[in-house]
Design a protein around this motif. Structure first.
Motif, PDB file in Angstrom:
ATOM      1  N   ALA A  59       2.928  -3.519   6.810  1.00  0.00           N
ATOM      2  CA  ALA A  59       1.987  -2.386   7.139  1.00  0.00           C
ATOM      3  C   ALA A  59       0.901  -2.314   5.798  1.00  0.00           C
ATOM      4  CB  ALA A  59       2.618  -1.120   7.312  1.00  0.00           C
ATOM      5  N   ALA A  60      -0.420  -2.150   6.175  1.00  0.00           N
ATOM      6  CA  ALA A  60      -1.423  -2.167   4.852  1.00  0.00           C
ATOM      7  C   ALA A  60      -2.639  -1.496   5.534  1.00  0.00           C
ATOM      8  CB  ALA A  60      -1.653  -3.665   4.600  1.00  0.00           C
ATOM      9  N   ASN A  61      -3.408  -1.377   4.609  1.00  0.00           N
ATOM     10  CA  ASN A  61      -4.715  -0.869   4.669  1.00  0.00           C
ATOM     11  C   ASN A  61      -5.818  -1.567   4.177  1.00  0.00           C
ATOM     12  OD1 ASN A  61      -4.218   1.744   5.638  1.00  0.00           O
ATOM     13  ND2 ASN A  61      -3.753   2.524   3.399  1.00  0.00           N
ATOM     14  N   LEU A  62      -6.781  -1.900   5.186  1.00  0.00           N
ATOM     15  CA  LEU A  62      -8.086  -2.386   4.631  1.00  0.00           C
ATOM     16  C   LEU A  62      -9.145  -1.697   4.339  1.00  0.00           C
ATOM     17  CD1 LEU A  62      -8.170  -5.075   7.773  1.00  0.00           C
ATOM     18  CD2 LEU A  62      -6.974  -5.365   5.476  1.00  0.00           C
ATOM     19  N   HIS A  63      -9.016  -0.205   4.307  1.00  0.00           N
ATOM     20  CA  HIS A  63     -10.155   0.632   3.900  1.00  0.00           C
ATOM     21  C   HIS A  63      -9.672   0.830   2.375  1.00  0.00           C
ATOM     22  CE1 HIS A  63      -7.093   3.617   5.686  1.00  0.00           C
ATOM     23  NE2 HIS A  63      -7.118   3.991   4.632  1.00  0.00           N
ATOM     24  N   LYS A  64      -8.876   0.262   1.881  1.00  0.00           N
ATOM     25  CA  LYS A  64      -8.835   0.502   0.355  1.00  0.00           C
ATOM     26  C   LYS A  64      -9.649  -0.383  -0.402  1.00  0.00           C
ATOM     27  CE  LYS A  64      -4.582   3.193   0.171  1.00  0.00           C
ATOM     28  NZ  LYS A  64      -5.081   4.595  -0.509  1.00  0.00           N
ATOM     29  N   TRP A  65      -8.704  -1.665  -0.348  1.00  0.00           N
ATOM     30  CA  TRP A  65      -9.388  -2.785  -1.207  1.00  0.00           C
ATOM     31  C   TRP A  65     -10.158  -3.882  -0.430  1.00  0.00           C
ATOM     32  CZ3 TRP A  65      -9.569  -1.758  -6.670  1.00  0.00           C
ATOM     33  CH2 TRP A  65      -8.977  -0.821  -7.046  1.00  0.00           C
ATOM     34  N   ALA A  66     -10.125  -3.792   0.802  1.00  0.00           N
ATOM     35  CA  ALA A  66     -10.633  -5.050   1.372  1.00  0.00           C
ATOM     36  C   ALA A  66     -11.976  -4.482   2.137  1.00  0.00           C
ATOM     37  CB  ALA A  66      -9.653  -5.337   2.566  1.00  0.00           C
ATOM     38  N   VAL A  88      13.219  -5.972   6.115  1.00  0.00           N
ATOM     39  CA  VAL A  88      12.570  -5.514   5.184  1.00  0.00           C
ATOM     40  C   VAL A  88      11.102  -5.008   5.758  1.00  0.00           C
ATOM     41  CG1 VAL A  88      11.019  -6.145   2.968  1.00  0.00           C
ATOM     42  CG2 VAL A  88      13.645  -6.942   3.159  1.00  0.00           C
ATOM     43  N   LEU A  89      10.709  -3.659   5.395  1.00  0.00           N
ATOM     44  CA  LEU A  89       9.446  -3.348   5.821  1.00  0.00           C
ATOM     45  C   LEU A  89       8.659  -3.039   4.695  1.00  0.00           C
ATOM     46  CD1 LEU A  89       7.239  -1.618   7.572  1.00  0.00           C
ATOM     47  CD2 LEU A  89       8.966   0.488   7.645  1.00  0.00           C
ATOM     48  N   VAL A  90       7.289  -3.615   4.619  1.00  0.00           N
ATOM     49  CA  VAL A  90       6.569  -3.479   3.461  1.00  0.00           C
ATOM     50  C   VAL A  90       5.489  -2.608   3.761  1.00  0.00           C
ATOM     51  CG1 VAL A  90       5.010  -4.521   1.796  1.00  0.00           C
ATOM     52  CG2 VAL A  90       6.832  -6.023   2.919  1.00  0.00           C
ATOM     53  N   ASP A  91       5.531  -1.470   2.478  1.00  0.00           N
ATOM     54  CA  ASP A  91       4.203  -0.609   2.538  1.00  0.00           C
ATOM     55  C   ASP A  91       3.160  -1.417   1.589  1.00  0.00           C
ATOM     56  OD1 ASP A  91       2.172   0.836   1.841  1.00  0.00           O
ATOM     57  OD2 ASP A  91       3.708   2.628   1.392  1.00  0.00           O
ATOM     58  N   GLY A  92       2.270  -2.267   2.310  1.00  0.00           N
ATOM     59  CA  GLY A  92       1.145  -2.805   1.508  1.00  0.00           C
ATOM     60  C   GLY A  92      -0.099  -2.197   1.484  1.00  0.00           C
ATOM     61  N   ALA A  93      -0.221  -0.893   1.372  1.00  0.00           N
ATOM     62  CA  ALA A  93      -1.473  -0.097   1.274  1.00  0.00           C
ATOM     63  C   ALA A  93      -2.373  -0.591   0.358  1.00  0.00           C
ATOM     64  CB  ALA A  93      -0.911   1.478   1.224  1.00  0.00           C
ATOM     65  N   PHE A 146      -3.917  -3.963  14.726  1.00  0.00           N
ATOM     66  CA  PHE A 146      -4.840  -2.681  14.054  1.00  0.00           C
ATOM     67  C   PHE A 146      -4.201  -1.358  14.354  1.00  0.00           C
ATOM     68  CE2 PHE A 146      -8.445  -5.779  14.535  1.00  0.00           C
ATOM     69  CZ  PHE A 146      -8.728  -6.021  13.347  1.00  0.00           C
ATOM     70  N   VAL A 147      -3.869  -0.934  13.140  1.00  0.00           N
ATOM     71  CA  VAL A 147      -3.603   0.624  13.288  1.00  0.00           C
ATOM     72  C   VAL A 147      -4.563   1.558  12.498  1.00  0.00           C
ATOM     73  CG1 VAL A 147      -1.038   0.142  13.400  1.00  0.00           C
ATOM     74  CG2 VAL A 147      -1.885   0.389  11.362  1.00  0.00           C
ATOM     75  N   ASP A 148      -4.314   2.928  12.570  1.00  0.00           N
ATOM     76  CA  ASP A 148      -5.333   3.660  11.848  1.00  0.00           C
ATOM     77  C   ASP A 148      -5.206   3.267  10.064  1.00  0.00           C
ATOM     78  OD1 ASP A 148      -6.659   4.721  13.706  1.00  0.00           O
ATOM     79  OD2 ASP A 148      -5.402   6.667  13.915  1.00  0.00           O
ATOM     80  N   ASN A 149      -3.894   3.387   9.746  1.00  0.00           N
ATOM     81  CA  ASN A 149      -3.855   3.430   8.551  1.00  0.00           C
ATOM     82  C   ASN A 149      -2.374   2.920   8.299  1.00  0.00           C
ATOM     83  OD1 ASN A 149      -2.104   5.517   8.977  1.00  0.00           O
ATOM     84  ND2 ASN A 149      -4.089   6.828   8.924  1.00  0.00           N
ATOM     85  N   ALA A 150      -2.010   2.615   6.968  1.00  0.00           N
ATOM     86  CA  ALA A 150      -0.587   2.065   6.623  1.00  0.00           C
ATOM     87  C   ALA A 150       0.336   3.082   7.151  1.00  0.00           C
ATOM     88  CB  ALA A 150      -0.651   1.991   4.968  1.00  0.00           C
ATOM     89  N   THR A 151       0.318   4.431   6.867  1.00  0.00           N
ATOM     90  CA  THR A 151       1.215   5.587   7.348  1.00  0.00           C
ATOM     91  C   THR A 151       1.380   4.984   8.727  1.00  0.00           C
ATOM     92  OG1 THR A 151       0.220   7.034   5.795  1.00  0.00           O
ATOM     93  CG2 THR A 151       1.603   7.844   7.451  1.00  0.00           C
ATOM     94  N   SER A 152       0.538   4.966   9.711  1.00  0.00           N
ATOM     95  CA  SER A 152       0.777   5.079  11.166  1.00  0.00           C
ATOM     96  C   SER A 152       1.548   3.528  11.356  1.00  0.00           C
ATOM     97  CB  SER A 152      -0.348   5.120  12.064  1.00  0.00           C
ATOM     98  OG  SER A 152      -1.297   4.066  12.085  1.00  0.00           O
TER      99      SER A 152
END
Ligand SMILES: Cc1ncc(COP(=O)(O)O)c(C=O)c1O
Length: 408
Positions: free
Chosen positions: A224-231, A200-205, A93-99
């Protein structure tokens, strides 16, 4: 089950006046998930030291309350890993895709002259972070142009292939682009990069929840992705996955106890005292999709309404809409009518403000390819009448713009 649409607003805390067509920007947490998070916070406060230092994760074996148990953070990560098609020992877990993206870029042994390759549609904050980190190392960022608006998966793959140089070390590729909302052919793009020895580094935000994500099948190095957007996880909840050979030497942006453990999971699982409840409540977001909405039904509804809205609005606005249906998920960007004025950032902001403050519609308006675009996020609480209200508001703004021009 109730058909999707406004009846589902009962499950969300959104204000009832106005229209919310911007689920993608920071997500909207369902009431059920907020309740699950509140229960976690109460459980923490019943015995904070035991929860945080013994149950949440283990700094070392001596702090385990019940050694047979799995720490709570790892338990949550296991559920998320199953949802994202990867093994739990590859996911933190990280805070967000950016981190997550910054952690990877900062850990890379970039040398002077090396290049980070990214598309011209990369998210602004991510592109700036890449430029900053590159500059620190004497490396550079090289930007390739995505074929747009006239895009096809084949042309997208060709665009990345043509941009690789002998100095390219890593490609930072979006799974779903931010402003243009394109679902990119990631596996094919990654295959081209890897064939040339490029990581390859993916921005899956914007991907988890919105489209199926099977990380281990993508052939990438980091995701790297976010769960706070669409999940539907509470904010802030991001994840970072790393391929087995990429875990050694990968460090979080905040360094703490785990750095001496030679174990990347313990490094990421404790980056100092913080509120772990968004991460621990993330499985409640998955359960909301899988058990309450129905994952396939949710995606099909959002995708279909996004597609129908884009094609009908483009027709109404006299614009070509060229994005293939396979390249959109739950979001879609549509060119606004020419009568709204120039396709620049200042005019985009003016139209966005008018939609929100004069018509109660929250939706991003962006300038790209010398046009204004509106990015629609469709979630189960939206319905076709929201799009009709948007169309009427655009008509009204267009009229006031035209009469202002005439009197100028
Ligand atoms: C493609 C993309 N990447 C990264 C981000 C940043 O997400 P966060 O602020 O949660 O790190 C966004 C935000 O919208 C995005 O659209």
């Amino acid at each position: 089950m109730t058909a999707f649409g406004h009846a589902w607003l009962d499950e969300f805390p959104l204000e009832r006046h106005g229209i919310y067509l911007n689920h993608g920007t920071v997500g909207v947490t369902p009431l059920a998930v907020t309740r699950a998070r509140a229960a976690i916070l109460e459980a923490i406060e019943r015995h904070p030291a035991r929860y945080m230092l013994r149950e949440l994760m283990r700094l070392d074996a001596s702090t385990a309350a019940k050694p047979a148990d799995r720490p709570r953070l790892r338990e949550a990560a296991t559920k998320i890993a199953t949802f994202l098609g990867c093994a739990a020992d590859g996911l933190v877990f990280v805070d967000n895709a950016t981190s997550g993206i910054c952690a990877v870029l900062r850990s890379l042994p970039l040398a002077p002259g090396d290049e980070i390759l990214l598309p011209d549609h990369a998210y602004g904050g991510v592109a700036r972070a890449a430029a900053f980190i590159a500059r620190e190392r004497g490396a550079t960022v090289s930007t390739f142009v995505l074929p747009f608006p006239d895009c096809t998966p084949e042309r997208v793959v060709a665009s990345v292939a043509a941009a690789i140089t002998p100095r390219t070390r890593v490609a930072l590729l979006d799974h779903v682009t931010s402003e243009s909302a394109l679902v990119l052919p990631l596996a094919a793009m990654a295959a081209v990069c890897r064939a040339r020895g490029i990581a390859v580094l993916v921005d899956g935000a914007h991907a988890p929840g919105a489209i199926p994500v099977d990380i281990e099948a993508l052939g990438v190095d980091w995701y790297a992705a976010n769960l706070h957007k669409w999940a539907f996880a509470p904010r802030a909840c991001g994840v970072l996955w790393a391929a087995p050979e990429r875990r050694a030497g990968l460090h979080p942006t905040v360094i703490s106890w785990g750095v001496t453990n030679d174990d990347w999971l313990s490094e990421f699982d404790w980056t100092g005292t913080r509120d772990p409840s968004p991460w621990l409540a993330a499985p409640a977001g998955i359960a909301f999709m899988e058990e309450r909405l129905g994952l396939e039904a949710m995606r099909a509804y959002n995708h279909e309404l996004a597609w129908r809205s884009a094609t009908s609005l483009a027709q109404r606005w006299g614009r070509a809409f060229e994005t293939p249906k396979t390249m959109i998920g739950c979001m879609v960007s549509v060119p606004l009518p020419e009568r709204l004025g120039p396709g620049d950032a200042a005019n985009a902001q003016r139209v966005r403000d008018a939609l929100l403050f004069e018509h109660g519609i929250e939706v991003p308006v962006l300038a790209r390819a010398e046009m204004l675009w509106v990015r629609l996020s469709i979630q189960v609480y939206n319905e076709a009448s929201d799009i009709e209200r948007l169309a009427e508001a655009v008509d009204a703004i267009g009229l006031s713009h035209a009469s202002r021009d005439r009197s100028a």
